[in-house]
Design an enzyme around this catalytic site. Structure first.
Site, PDB file in Angstrom:
ATOM      1  N   CYS A 206       5.815   3.028  -4.561  1.00 15.44           N
ATOM      2  CA  CYS A 206       5.856   1.562  -4.526  1.00 15.44           C
ATOM      3  C   CYS A 206       6.598   1.158  -3.253  1.00 15.44           C
ATOM      4  O   CYS A 206       7.782   1.446  -3.109  1.00 15.44           O
ATOM      5  CB  CYS A 206       6.599   1.093  -5.785  1.00 15.44           C
ATOM      6  N   HIS A 207       5.890   0.585  -2.327  1.00 15.62           N
ATOM      7  CA  HIS A 207       6.574   0.194  -1.085  1.00 15.62           C
ATOM      8  C   HIS A 207       6.007  -1.060  -0.412  1.00 15.62           C
ATOM      9  O   HIS A 207       6.497  -1.496   0.609  1.00 15.62           O
ATOM     10  CB  HIS A 207       6.505   1.343  -0.079  1.00 15.62           C
ATOM     11  N   ARG A 208       4.920  -1.629  -0.950  1.00 18.77           N
ATOM     12  CA  ARG A 208       4.300  -2.800  -0.310  1.00 18.77           C
ATOM     13  C   ARG A 208       5.249  -3.993  -0.326  1.00 18.77           C
ATOM     14  O   ARG A 208       6.025  -4.154  -1.274  1.00 18.77           O
ATOM     15  CB  ARG A 208       3.031  -3.225  -1.068  1.00 18.77           C
ATOM     16  N   ARG A 239      12.036   1.664   2.839  1.00 22.83           N
ATOM     17  CA  ARG A 239      12.143   0.213   2.646  1.00 22.83           C
ATOM     18  C   ARG A 239      12.811  -0.135   1.311  1.00 22.83           C
ATOM     19  O   ARG A 239      13.400  -1.200   1.155  1.00 22.83           O
ATOM     20  CB  ARG A 239      10.714  -0.361   2.673  1.00 22.83           C
TER      21      ARG A 239
END
Ligand code: UDP
Length: 363
Positions: A206-208, A239
């Site tokens: 999960c990084h968007r 991030r």
């Protein structure tokens, strides 16, 4: 031919690896790394594991807002393009490095070849969508991964410049996903120490931007992951490091292993062995599909329509209840369905470049 390739982010290293190996048999390649991803396990590890030639230029541009990052890249890429005067500029995917390369080359009237052209989410708040649209419209050769990408090109009047080549991520998955055994993988915990890969697990990434701007979204995702019957492995994108560690402590997570990003050989092996993939990554959605694994995508737009057939991939908003509902939907697998090409996209990409270069283009 002299091809100047621009990469900057993890998924681009993977695609460039398979294409570079074919390209360099007959042509000269100048490789430019913008520096967008720079940690060892987000960059150098990919060059080592996938045997990618060292970049000729590393621009060292990292961080900042979209405008700042893209602007700095534009300035530095322009200098390299003027110095190298390539026959073609080769770009991959949809990152800020792609967009900066496209703008710099177009303004210098250098022909651009865009790999992964025609991919559309139809969501203008998705930052990658802007990069895709702009890059496609200034490119001379648009190489699509799937039939739906070719349809999108048609809708935008780009089809005369388009060629269907298949997906180089599929080539990479076929070539590299068997290179490492699950027992050889040592996970580096984010909080320090190591762990083995559990026998049964869910692979989460999960990084968007859509899922990492607020605590609430990740909290809901963790809430769902805590309720699964098997542990969850989450290699955390830089991030998200700080937020993920803070929420881990706050929520006293028992079922989610927060680990450092893994290399591509490890990631591909983990997809193959997972019970389930939960992700917001474009690459991982496809890899789950290649491996026949059920995937739940944490976005509210479709990036790869071909993966959605038979509920193999389903969308879920970052809400615990919805994620669990979507996980429970069974997938129907059809063995003959292979919409991402035949595993020889890299050869087709090089052939398409040779063909158009021979024919000449109208700049
Ligand atoms: N990946 C990896 N290590 C990780 C997580 C993902 O090598 O810790 C790989 C994954 O298998 C896929 C690619 O990175 O091939 C996807 O990259 P990312 O999610 O950063 O970008 P996207 O595909 O969404 O553009």
């Amino acid at each position: 031919m002299k091809i100047l390739t621009i990469v900057g982010a993890r998924p681009q290293f993977i695609k460039a690896a398979v294409v570079s190996h074919v390209l360099r048999k007959k042509h000269q390649e100048v490789l430019v790394h913008t520096g967008q991803h720079f940690d060892y396990n987000m960059s150098q590890q990919f060059f080592e594991e996938l045997n990618i030639p060292a970049p000729d230029y590393n621009l060292g541009i990292r961080g900042g807002s979209h405008g700042e990052m893209t602007g700095k890249m534009l300035m530095e890429i322009e200098k390299v393009l003027v110095k190298e005067a390539p026959d073609w500029v080769l770009l991959y995917g949809d990152t800020n490095s792609t967009l900066a390369g496209a703008l710099a080359a177009a303004k210098l009237h250098m022909p651009i070849c865009h790999v992964e052209a025609g991919t559309r989410t139809h969501c203008r708040t998705n930052p990658e969508e802007i990069n895709r649209i702009c890059t496609d419209h200034v490119s001379s050769l648009l190489l699509g991964c799937t039939a739906s990408a070719m349809e999108e090109m048609k809708r935008e009047g780009l089809e005369t410049r388009g060629v269907l080549v298949g997906d180089p991520m599929y080539d990479a998955f076929l070539e590299y996903s068997g290179k490492k055994e699950i027992t050889d993988i040592e996970l580096q915990l984010l909080s320090g120490g190591t762990a083995a890969v559990p026998e049964k697990y869910c692979y989460l990434t999960c990084h968007r931007e859509e899922n990492t701007n607020r605590d609430e979204d990740l909290r809901e995702i963790f809430k769902a992951m805590e309720q699964l019957d098997f542990p969850v492995i989450y290699p955390v994108h830089p991030r998200n490091h700080v937020r993920a560690l803070r929420l881990q402590a706050e929520m006293q997570l028992n079922n989610v292993l927060l680990v450092q990003p893994v290399g591509y050989l490890e990631s591909a092996c983990m997809v193959k062995n997972a019970q389930l993939v939960v992700t917001d990554s474009g690459g991982l959605q496809r890899e789950a599909f290649f491996a026949g694994k059920k995937c739940v995508t944490l976005l509210d737009f479709v990036v790869w329509p071909e993966t959605m057939v038979g509920n193999r991939n389903v969308l879920a908003k970052p809400k615990a209840e919805e994620i669990l509902e979507k996980i429970a939907i069974p997938q129907e697998i059809s063995k003959n369905y292979s919409p991402f090409g035949d595993g020889h996209a890299a050869e087709k990409i090089v052939n398409a470049l040779e063909k158009i270069n021979e024919k000449g283009i109208d700049k």
